[in-house]
Scaffold this active site. Structure first.
Site, PDB file in Angstrom:
ATOM      1  N   ASP A  98     -34.424   1.322  -0.607  1.00 26.44           N
ATOM      2  CA  ASP A  98     -34.377   2.657  -0.002  1.00 26.44           C
ATOM      3  C   ASP A  98     -35.609   3.502  -0.338  1.00 26.44           C
ATOM      4  OD1 ASP A  98     -31.673   1.859   0.553  1.00 26.44           O
ATOM      5  OD2 ASP A  98     -31.064   2.650  -1.391  1.00 26.44           O
ATOM      6  N   GLU A 106     -26.672   5.361   8.980  1.00 27.84           N
ATOM      7  CA  GLU A 106     -27.155   5.931   7.716  1.00 27.84           C
ATOM      8  C   GLU A 106     -28.686   5.931   7.729  1.00 27.84           C
ATOM      9  OE1 GLU A 106     -25.686   3.368   4.629  1.00 27.84           O
ATOM     10  OE2 GLU A 106     -26.906   1.661   5.256  1.00 27.84           O
TER      11      GLU A 106
END
Length: 364
Positions: free
Chosen positions: A54, A264
């Site tokens: 991420d 997301e």
């Protein structure tokens, strides 16, 4: 020595030589296979000493700083709610250039140093304003509900000190902060399934709500959220709003449209005066883009710009460095385990029509 013994010795030497040649050829073949295996990935891992995912990348003080999740083998059982992503702290990485050496600056913030935190430090982001660096992070509170917190530091690498409470009105996961050219800052956030976004309705959390999405297949999909940040960057300045994603006919994307709808991993960048909202489609593993004339949207869907990586999750950031654009992302090349990921970077290009060129993270 008889001629027979001489011949016998010669045959033994020939056999040993042949065996050695065969072994060398086998080793060479294996090395070739290994090289072929490694070359199937578009880009190499940026760091191998720890597992990272991420990656939120920024240019601060003339360097590239990357704010990733720090994956660990926590031993937490795997499930669809992502409990196996049981991260405990953040390590901030830095690079002098996009091809330079990566420095691990150590632990910048730990779950034990966040007064209200329970577990699972998921994907963070960072911003700079007012002479201060801000680290935004999602973590489950002591009631196992994801909230978004903020921590501050005077150094981009930290260490960061967390505020005593989560941001008022925040919920779910994946904060991404964008500061526009006029100085206003916005936070985009949210994620369905394990990110719990589907359990929020009218500002209230339903612990017994859906585990996946709204369940209303032919209605508009659950939206990412956006809120303008206050001048001190510690709270929301106004109401949380939906990030509406429309098709080319002006209709909102539907829940059943798993190849295109938001799941997301929000990110925002600005190119040629347009606002690019990019995100993950989650269970279909694409990165997709939508464009608007306003940072608050609505956004018009443009298409997939990165095909699936190896591993279940896909999460990115986009950054301009010396006139070129780059995407920072992750896969599971090092571990082959979905919860032990490694971050990467490759160039990103905008097409003449303003869309983003398709990236193939796995060479065919």
């Amino acid at each position: 020595m008889s001629n027979n013994l001489k011949l016998s010795g010669l045959f033994v030497m020939m056999a040993l030589t042949a065996s050695a040649c065969q072994q060398n050829q086998k080793t060479a073949n294996n090395e070739t296979a290994d090289t072929t295996k490694k070359s199937k990935y578009l880009s190499p891992p940026l760091i191998k000493e720890i597992y990272t995912a991420d990656p939120s990348a920024h240019l601060f003080e003339g360097k590239i700083y990357i704010y990733p999740s720090h994956d660990i083998e926590a031993g937490t059982p795997e499930n669809d709610m992502g409990d196996h992503f049981d991260m405990r702290d953040y390590h901030i990485l830095s690079m002098d250039s996009v091809t330079g050496k990566v420095t691990d600056n150590g632990v910048a913030l730990s779950v034990k140093d966040i007064p209200w935190a329970g577990r699972q430090l998921w994907a963070p982001d960072a911003a700079f304003k007012n002479g201060t660096y801000y680290l935004y992070f999602p973590v489950k509170d002591k009631n196992d509900v994801f909230r978004i917190g903020v921590a501050t530091a005077k150094n981009p690498a930290g260490p960061f000190k967390a505020e005593p409470k989560p941001m008022e009105g925040s919920f779910s996961i994946d904060p991404a902060v964008f500061t526009d050219t006029d100085g206003n800052s916005y936070m985009y956030f949210g994620g369905i399934w394990g990110g719990q976004l589907q359990r929020w309705n009218n500002g209230k959390y339903d612990a017994n709500g859906s585990k996946t999405d709204s369940g209303k297949e032919n209605e508009p999909a659950i939206s990412a959220k956006v809120a303008k940040l206050s001048k001190d960057m510690l709270s929301f300045d106004g109401a949380v709003q939906d990030v509406k994603i429309l098709d080319k006919n002006g209709k909102e994307l539907l829940t059943k449209d798993h190849d295109r709808r938001f799941f997301e991993g929000s990110w925002m960048h600005k190119f040629n005066g347009k606002y690019y909202f990019t995100y993950s489609t989650g269970d279909t593993h694409f990165l997709a883009s939508a464009i608007s004339d306003s940072p608050m949207g609505p956004f018009t869907y443009q298409g997939t710009f990165m095909n699936p990586v190896q591993g279940w999750t896909t999460h990115h950031s986009i950054l301009e460095i010396k006139g070129k654009w780059y995407i920072f992302y992750h896969d599971t090349e090092l571990s082959n385990k979905t919860h032990l990921r490694n971050i990467k970077v490759t160039e990103l290009k905008h097409n003449a029509d303003g869309t983003i060129a398709l990236i193939e993270p796995m060479n065919k």
